[in-house]
Design a protein around this motif. Structure first.
Motif, PDB file in Angstrom:
ATOM      1  N   ASP A  75      39.542  -6.571   2.513  1.00 12.79           N
ATOM      2  CA  ASP A  75      40.938  -6.216   2.229  1.00 12.79           C
ATOM      3  C   ASP A  75      41.053  -5.475   0.899  1.00 12.79           C
ATOM      4  O   ASP A  75      41.799  -4.498   0.778  1.00 12.79           O
ATOM      5  CB  ASP A  75      41.827  -7.462   2.194  1.00 12.79           C
ATOM      6  CG  ASP A  75      42.082  -8.057   3.567  1.00 12.79           C
ATOM      7  OD1 ASP A  75      41.809  -7.391   4.590  1.00 12.79           O
ATOM      8  OD2 ASP A  75      42.546  -9.214   3.614  1.00 12.79           O
ATOM      9  N   GLY A  79      42.386  -1.608   0.431  1.00  6.85           N
ATOM     10  CA  GLY A  79      43.490  -1.298  -0.473  1.00  6.85           C
ATOM     11  C   GLY A  79      43.088  -0.352  -1.590  1.00  6.85           C
ATOM     12  O   GLY A  79      43.842   0.548  -1.956  1.00  6.85           O
ATOM     13  N   ARG A  83      44.682   3.292  -2.299  1.00  7.28           N
ATOM     14  CA  ARG A  83      45.272   3.629  -3.600  1.00  7.28           C
ATOM     15  C   ARG A  83      44.587   4.832  -4.228  1.00  7.28           C
ATOM     16  O   ARG A  83      45.241   5.660  -4.865  1.00  7.28           O
ATOM     17  CB  ARG A  83      45.208   2.417  -4.519  1.00  7.28           C
ATOM     18  CG  ARG A  83      46.171   1.317  -4.071  1.00  7.28           C
ATOM     19  CD  ARG A  83      45.904  -0.023  -4.707  1.00  7.28           C
ATOM     20  NE  ARG A  83      45.966  -0.020  -6.159  1.00  7.28           N
ATOM     21  CZ  ARG A  83      45.472  -1.008  -6.900  1.00  7.28           C
ATOM     22  NH1 ARG A  83      44.878  -2.044  -6.346  1.00  7.28           N
ATOM     23  NH2 ARG A  83      45.575  -0.954  -8.206  1.00  7.28           N
TER      24      ARG A  83
END
Length: 156
Positions: A75, A79, A83
């Motif tokens: 995860d 992410g 980003r």
């Protein structure tokens, strides 16, 4: 002594990497809390360290099973990649919507099975019709520059 305290003591004693993270833990947490304008590369590096420590202690204490460990690591990678893509596009074309550039996760990231030493091997793709780029800039050149910046942000 709690299971977490025992895990922390064992990590500090037997793992130079985790021992270093434990020593910097308070400083890392404080830096993340205090600096809202921290450059993304530094923020990701600090967040990765903090996550490694949290997950390792959860793993060593038995609070996290293998599925939870790999999920937390995967995860974070997902992410961080997202980003980095958003930041790379924003740096090159401020004010433009993030569109036209994506990553396909392969291997352990794609199957959500990252472990502590896993690298991610994304395939970076772009849509020449929608990728924001600078005036008079070839869209393929823009995609290469964005991809390089994404990798730079992630390797920091």
């Amino acid at each position: 002594m709690t299971r977490i305290e025992d895990a922390r003591e064992r990590a500090d004693r037997w793992s130079p990497f985790l021992s270093g993270l434990i020593a910097r833990d308070l400083g890392t947490a404080q830096a993340l809390a205090d600096d809202a304008d921290m450059p993304l590369m530094r923020r990701l590096r600090l967040e990765r360290r903090r996550l490694a420590l949290e997950v390792a202690l959860g793993d060593l204490s038995g609070a996290l099973d293998l599925t939870a460990v790999t999920a937390r690591l995967s995860d974070f990678a997902d992410g961080a990649l997202d980003r980095a893509i958003a930041a790379a596009i924003a740096e090159r074309t401020p004010g433009e919507a993030r569109r036209g550039f994506a990553a396909i996760a392969l291997g352990k990231q794609g199957s959500h099975e990252l472990n502590y030493s896993s690298d991610i091997d994304p395939i970076l793709i772009y849509d020449p019709a929608t990728l924001p780029h600078r005036p008079r800039e070839d869209v393929a050149d823009a995609a290469v520059r964005i991809a390089r910046r994404v990798l730079e942000l992630l390797q920091g």
